[in-house]
Structure formats: C-alpha cells, structure tokens
Design a protein around this motif. Structure first.
Motif, PDB file in Angstrom:
ATOM      1  N   UNK A  25      28.131  26.318  33.756  1.00 26.17           N
ATOM      2  CA  UNK A  25      29.393  26.509  33.031  1.00 26.17           C
ATOM      3  C   UNK A  25      29.771  27.966  32.767  1.00 26.17           C
ATOM      4  N   UNK A  26      28.999  28.906  33.285  1.00 25.77           N
ATOM      5  CA  UNK A  26      29.388  30.310  33.149  1.00 25.77           C
ATOM      6  C   UNK A  26      30.514  30.593  34.152  1.00 25.77           C
ATOM      7  N   UNK A  27      31.621  31.178  33.690  1.00 23.10           N
ATOM      8  CA  UNK A  27      32.701  31.468  34.631  1.00 23.10           C
ATOM      9  C   UNK A  27      32.284  32.527  35.652  1.00 23.10           C
ATOM     10  N   UNK A  28      32.524  32.222  36.905  1.00 26.97           N
ATOM     11  CA  UNK A  28      32.157  33.125  37.990  1.00 26.97           C
ATOM     12  C   UNK A  28      33.437  33.570  38.688  1.00 26.97           C
ATOM     13  N   UNK A  29      33.789  34.820  38.503  1.00 26.43           N
ATOM     14  CA  UNK A  29      35.018  35.384  39.051  1.00 26.43           C
ATOM     15  C   UNK A  29      34.724  36.007  40.411  1.00 26.43           C
ATOM     16  N   UNK A  30      35.393  35.495  41.428  1.00 26.11           N
ATOM     17  CA  UNK A  30      35.190  35.979  42.792  1.00 26.11           C
ATOM     18  C   UNK A  30      36.339  36.930  43.127  1.00 26.11           C
ATOM     19  N   UNK A  31      36.026  38.206  43.161  1.00 23.95           N
ATOM     20  CA  UNK A  31      37.053  39.239  43.278  1.00 23.95           C
ATOM     21  C   UNK A  31      37.000  39.841  44.680  1.00 23.95           C
ATOM     22  N   UNK A  32      37.966  39.518  45.540  1.00 23.17           N
ATOM     23  CA  UNK A  32      37.948  40.063  46.902  1.00 23.17           C
ATOM     24  C   UNK A  32      37.985  41.589  46.901  1.00 23.17           C
ATOM     25  N   UNK A  33      37.359  42.170  47.904  1.00 23.76           N
ATOM     26  CA  UNK A  33      37.327  43.627  47.982  1.00 23.76           C
ATOM     27  C   UNK A  33      38.677  44.252  48.263  1.00 23.76           C
ATOM     28  N   UNK A  34      39.595  43.480  48.863  1.00 18.63           N
ATOM     29  CA  UNK A  34      40.854  44.070  49.337  1.00 18.63           C
ATOM     30  C   UNK A  34      42.078  43.552  48.596  1.00 18.63           C
ATOM     31  N   UNK A  54      31.968  39.167  40.694  1.00 17.94           N
ATOM     32  CA  UNK A  54      31.398  39.744  41.912  1.00 17.94           C
ATOM     33  C   UNK A  54      32.531  40.305  42.754  1.00 17.94           C
ATOM     34  N   UNK A  55      32.391  41.547  43.172  1.00 17.48           N
ATOM     35  CA  UNK A  55      33.448  42.229  43.922  1.00 17.48           C
ATOM     36  C   UNK A  55      33.019  42.371  45.376  1.00 17.48           C
ATOM     37  N   UNK A  56      33.725  41.649  46.264  1.00 18.99           N
ATOM     38  CA  UNK A  56      33.422  41.700  47.688  1.00 18.99           C
ATOM     39  C   UNK A  56      33.040  40.338  48.223  1.00 18.99           C
ATOM     40  N   UNK A  57      33.399  40.065  49.475  1.00 18.01           N
ATOM     41  CA  UNK A  57      33.204  38.748  50.066  1.00 18.01           C
ATOM     42  C   UNK A  57      31.755  38.340  50.242  1.00 18.01           C
ATOM     43  N   UNK A  58      30.971  39.154  50.967  1.00 19.59           N
ATOM     44  CA  UNK A  58      29.563  38.816  51.187  1.00 19.59           C
ATOM     45  C   UNK A  58      28.817  38.811  49.864  1.00 19.59           C
ATOM     46  N   UNK A  59      29.106  39.797  49.026  1.00 14.90           N
ATOM     47  CA  UNK A  59      28.452  39.882  47.718  1.00 14.90           C
ATOM     48  C   UNK A  59      28.681  38.621  46.908  1.00 14.90           C
ATOM     49  N   UNK A  60      29.935  38.188  46.807  1.00  9.36           N
ATOM     50  CA  UNK A  60      30.258  37.023  45.978  1.00  9.36           C
ATOM     51  C   UNK A  60      29.670  35.743  46.553  1.00  9.36           C
ATOM     52  N   UNK A  61      29.603  35.648  47.879  1.00 15.46           N
ATOM     53  CA  UNK A  61      29.020  34.460  48.487  1.00 15.46           C
ATOM     54  C   UNK A  61      27.534  34.374  48.197  1.00 15.46           C
ATOM     55  N   UNK A  62      26.823  35.458  48.396  1.00 15.17           N
ATOM     56  CA  UNK A  62      25.381  35.449  48.172  1.00 15.17           C
ATOM     57  C   UNK A  62      25.040  35.210  46.706  1.00 15.17           C
ATOM     58  N   UNK A  63      25.822  35.766  45.801  1.00 13.02           N
ATOM     59  CA  UNK A  63      25.569  35.533  44.376  1.00 13.02           C
ATOM     60  C   UNK A  63      25.794  34.062  44.043  1.00 13.02           C
ATOM     61  N   UNK A  64      26.866  33.487  44.586  1.00 12.12           N
ATOM     62  CA  UNK A  64      27.175  32.088  44.303  1.00 12.12           C
ATOM     63  C   UNK A  64      26.129  31.130  44.818  1.00 12.12           C
ATOM     64  N   UNK A  65      25.674  31.351  46.053  1.00 13.61           N
ATOM     65  CA  UNK A  65      24.763  30.389  46.685  1.00 13.61           C
ATOM     66  C   UNK A  65      23.291  30.700  46.426  1.00 13.61           C
ATOM     67  N   UNK A  66      22.912  31.970  46.516  1.00 14.46           N
ATOM     68  CA  UNK A  66      21.497  32.331  46.395  1.00 14.46           C
ATOM     69  C   UNK A  66      21.085  32.604  44.960  1.00 14.46           C
ATOM     70  N   UNK A  67      21.885  33.408  44.253  1.00 11.08           N
ATOM     71  CA  UNK A  67      21.511  33.780  42.886  1.00 11.08           C
ATOM     72  C   UNK A  67      21.814  32.671  41.887  1.00 11.08           C
ATOM     73  N   UNK A  68      23.038  32.147  41.940  1.00 12.87           N
ATOM     74  CA  UNK A  68      23.444  31.109  40.993  1.00 12.87           C
ATOM     75  C   UNK A  68      23.041  29.711  41.455  1.00 12.87           C
ATOM     76  N   UNK A  69      22.723  29.566  42.744  1.00 12.45           N
ATOM     77  CA  UNK A  69      22.285  28.284  43.321  1.00 12.45           C
ATOM     78  C   UNK A  69      23.311  27.160  43.097  1.00 12.45           C
ATOM     79  N   UNK A  70      24.568  27.518  43.251  1.00 12.41           N
ATOM     80  CA  UNK A  70      25.639  26.532  43.098  1.00 12.41           C
ATOM     81  C   UNK A  70      25.686  25.641  44.338  1.00 12.41           C
ATOM     82  N   UNK A  71      25.738  24.333  44.144  1.00 11.05           N
ATOM     83  CA  UNK A  71      25.899  23.377  45.239  1.00 11.05           C
ATOM     84  C   UNK A  71      27.352  22.915  45.350  1.00 11.05           C
TER      85      UNK A  71
END
Length: 479
Positions: A454-463, A412-429
């Motif tokens: 166990x799927x690797x989730x790469x958090x790629x900052x926009x900057x 996921x590329x971008x801060x808000x994008x990666x956060x929402x994917x992690x918490x809302x889409x992937x439902x990671x606690x």
C-alpha cells in the motif's frame, strides 16, 4: 539544429471542433467500444506506459496465471510489464516469443479474442520492429488469421509528443523539435536519425518497408471526421503494411479509433506500436483528476519518503536541481561509476542504504541520485553498454530492496530504474494504477504481496515534465 514547425500551431493545437462534434465523437467511440468484446493486452516495455490510465491492473510477469487473471478481470484492458527496453535484442526476442505463445494458449482455453498493443517510448526508443514482428509470428503460427497491418502512433500529449504531417515532434519548452534532432535520437542503444515516421519505419526495417508504401492518416482527415475514408484505408491494408497516425490532440485519436473499431468489426487484424496516448483512448479510459496526497498516502506518514533518480536525460538532471529548492530534504550521490571496480558497487550500496534508513526514521525525505554524467567507455559496444546499465540499475534497485525502514512514499525516476524497483525491490506481482500525480506520471498502489504493501509508488519517466515537475510531485506528497 532545431527546425521551426511549418504549420499553424494555434490551428493544430486548439482544434476546430464544435462542442456538438466533440459530443458526437465521444458517443460514437463509446458505441464502437461497447460492441467490441476483445480484451486489450498492453505489453509495456517499461513501467511508464500506465501514465494515462487509472483503475487498471499491471502484472509484472507473463506467467500463464497472470495472463489468465488478466483475461478474467471485468476491465477491458490490462498491462503486462515486460521491461524489454532494458533487454538485449536476444532477450526481447525470447520474452516476446514466450508472451505471444502464452497469450494465444490462454485465449484459446478461455475462448477470448484480444488486441495486443506494444506500448513503447513516445520518443521512439526501443526494440522496434523486432518486438511486434515476433508477436505477429507467434499469433499467425497458432491460427489462420494473418495480421493485416501495424499501427504506429507515438502521440503522447502529456509528454509533449505530437505527430504532424507524418513528422514526430518533441516539445522542449515552447519549441517543437523534430524527434530525430533530440537527445533521445542519439540514444546509445536505440538511436535513429529520422523524424518523419515513414522514414523512421524504412530506417528501422532496413528498407523492408518503403516510405512511399506506408499509409498515413492525416490530421486533416481526422479533424474533418472523414470516418469512411479512414476506415477504407484500414480495410485496404494488407501484408502487414504500416499505418502512421498523425495526432496533436486526443480528439484526433478518438476519430481514428472509431474508424479502427469499425474495420476490426469487419475482420481486419492489426498490431499496434504506440505510446500511452493511444492506449487510453482505444481502451475507453475516462479522464480523472490528478491525485492528492490523501488519495496516495494511507500509512507510514511519520517516516520520510524516498526519491531514486537513475535517468541521465538532461531533463531529469534539470528536475533534480530544481528539487534542491525544497528545504529539509537530504541528498545522497550514489557513485554508479564504481561499476567498473570489482566489488566496489556493493560497498557503495551498503553505505547509501545506511544513510537512507537514518534519514527516513527521522522523518526526512531523502533523494538518491546516480552520477549525472553518463559513463561512456572508448570502443564501447551497444551490448556492453546495455549490460553495464543493467548492472547499475540492479544496484540502484537494491537501494530500496535492502531497506528495513518503510518509506511514506517512493518515487523512481527513469524507465529501467522504476521497473527494477517495482519488480525486484518491491516484489510487486500485480499493482493497481491509482492514476497520475502530475500529467503523464503514474502512481502504482502496491499489492499485499509486495515488500511495502500500500505504499504509493510514483513512476516518473526520465523524459516527461517541466523543470519543476519533480519538485511539484514531492511537494504534493509532503503536503
């Protein structure tokens, strides 16, 4: 216009320490850390703050259960993902009031002391100074301990962020550009004009803290290992005054943290507004090699991976173009401008998800990106722009959340994008931080409770990164 930095770059970035000095500094720092029993709680305003650490937990909520579990871990440090950079000011005040209250209550029940770091953007964007002010208020309401000072340290070497002579710089190619002259300073929601951090504090606090009163820890003091002088400055800090920490290398932060731990041991109380470079050193996190494909992907190797690009920074757009050089990757543009038409964004999500599932099942990696031109409207307000951004991000996260095919990896590329994917889409606690795929680019190992365990989730900052860094990361995962 970019201004050339007025210092000797070779001297600043090559450092001036002998090997014996470096070893002595490391020993002194580890000794101070070992004597301190405080739990370090890092409040991360987007998921990119774990970009310098490994084998550390990140909790995606601030419930009493999560905070208690963080306190009970053996690790000295844990992260709480607030995603507050995607909040309105009202929402971030509410969130930080809740967090400060729950931390204090759990700490008292567990009889534990702690340090709170407000980890934010190394290019100075975010809800400052309100987040740390709210934390200060909550902490002081619960006990008689007054916060003596706030430490500001946006240094982040992996991203090319350096503070020299109190001026914060952003590395762009081979050029060091004062932060106030970059695209980040023109942010619609969190914009600013000052590159000098003392000026920045005065600007952001509307003159409440004058630049002349702010304490500066210079690189000269740090390079000359003036521990007693630095400690004295910290011991003399009062009335929540600000301390600006200059740094061009981790060794500068290490020297500062030795003096800081000594001041803490003598009863001084601080809050911290820093980037990820400070977090690693203060928490005593060791260096680790960059991750290999084998360390990240342990199943679903027959399916393709997916890259979601939400960030609109110029760097992200350049990285996206470089990614096109890899053969056999499918690209889909997500028409994020449809946010302006009622019901159209949902139809666009359905269209894109259907294509994603076809490509992933065929073993192809797919890249989905929002329109590259940031949507702007005449007579727009900060609040409306932020609300629209959140709506788009919610649609973007559903591009993962509605998948019925498990991808081999997710970027996921971008801060808000990666956060929402992690918490809302992937439902990671709770996630474990495996490490970094490239400098400054962290990888979560998703928990068993998540949508794709166990799927690797790469958090790629926009900057962060060079033009080819996104391409390089995908190539590592593709093997």
């Amino acid at each position: 216009m970019n201004k050339q930095a007025s210092f000797d770059k070779d001297s600043i970035f090559n450092g001036s320490h002998l090997d014996d000095d470096i070893k002595r500094i490391d020993i002194l720092l580890q000794d101070e850390i070992s004597k301190n029993n405080d739990k370090i709680i890092v409040l991360d305003d987007d998921p990119t703050g774990v970009q310098t650490v490994h084998n550390v937990s990140v909790f995606t909520d601030w419930s009493e259960e999560s905070i208690r579990n963080g306190f009970k871990e053996k690790n000295k440090m844990f992260f709480i993902l607030t995603n507050s950079r995607g909040f309105s000011e009202k929402e971030t005040i509410k969130a930080h009031s809740e967090i400060g209250k729950i931390i204090e209550e759990v700490a008292m029940k567990e009889n534990k002391s702690y340090q709170i770091i407000s980890r934010s953007d190394s290019t100075l964007r975010g809800h400052y100074p309100i987040e740390t002010e709210i934390l200060k208020e909550k902490i002081e309401n619960y006990n008689d301990n007054k916060i003596d000072g706030e430490i500001l340290c946006p240094y982040f070497k992996e991203g090319g962020r350096f503070t020299i002579n109190d001026t914060h710089y952003v590395k762009e190619g081979e050029q060091l550009t004062p932060a106030g002259e970059t695209e980040f300073a023109k942010d619609k929601t969190f914009g600013y004009t000052s590159s000098n951090l003392c000026d920045y504090v005065e600007e952001k606090t509307n003159g409440k803290y004058k630049k002349e009163q702010i304490i500066s820890i210079s690189i000269e003091e740090l390079r000359n290992i003036k521990l007693d002088e630095i400690e004295t400055k910290l011991l003399n800090t009062k009335d929540y005054n600000k301390i600006v920490v200059n740094a061009a290398d981790d060794i500068d932060i290490k020297v500062f943290c030795i003096a800081l731990y000594r001041a803490i041991a003598k009863g001084k109380k601080f809050l911290y507004r820093t980037a990820a470079g400070f977090v690693k050193v203060f928490g005593g996190i060791t260096d680790k090699h960059l991750l290999s494909k084998q360390e990240m992907i342990i199943e679903n190797e027959n399916n393709g991976g997916i890259v979601i690009v939400g960030s609109h920074t110029l760097k992200t757009s350049e990285q996206l173009e470089a990614l096109r050089e890899i053969e056999d990757i499918e690209f889909i543009e997500f028409n994020s401008d449809l946010v302006l038409e009622e019901g159209k964004l949902e139809d666009e999500v359905s269209r894109v998800v259907s294509k994603e599932e076809i490509y992933l099942s065929e073993g192809k990696t797919v890249v989905v990106y929002t329109k590259r031109k940031l949507l702007t409207l005449e007579n727009d307000t900060k609040e409306e722009a932020l609300k629209r951004s959140v709506k788009i991000s919610d649609a973007v996260q559903s591009l993962i959340g509605k998948l019925n095919v498990t991808p081999a990896f997710i970027i996921a590329k971008g801060g808000i994008t990666s956060s929402d994917i992690g918490t809302k889409a992937l439902k990671v606690k709770r996630a474990n931080i495996l490490g970094q795929i490239k400098p400054g680019i962290p990888v979560w190992q998703t928990g068993k409770e998540s949508r794709f365990p166990n799927v690797p989730y790469v958090i790629f900052p926009g900057n962060v990164g060079e033009v080819t860094t996104l391409k390089d990361s995908v190539e590592i995962l593709l093997g």
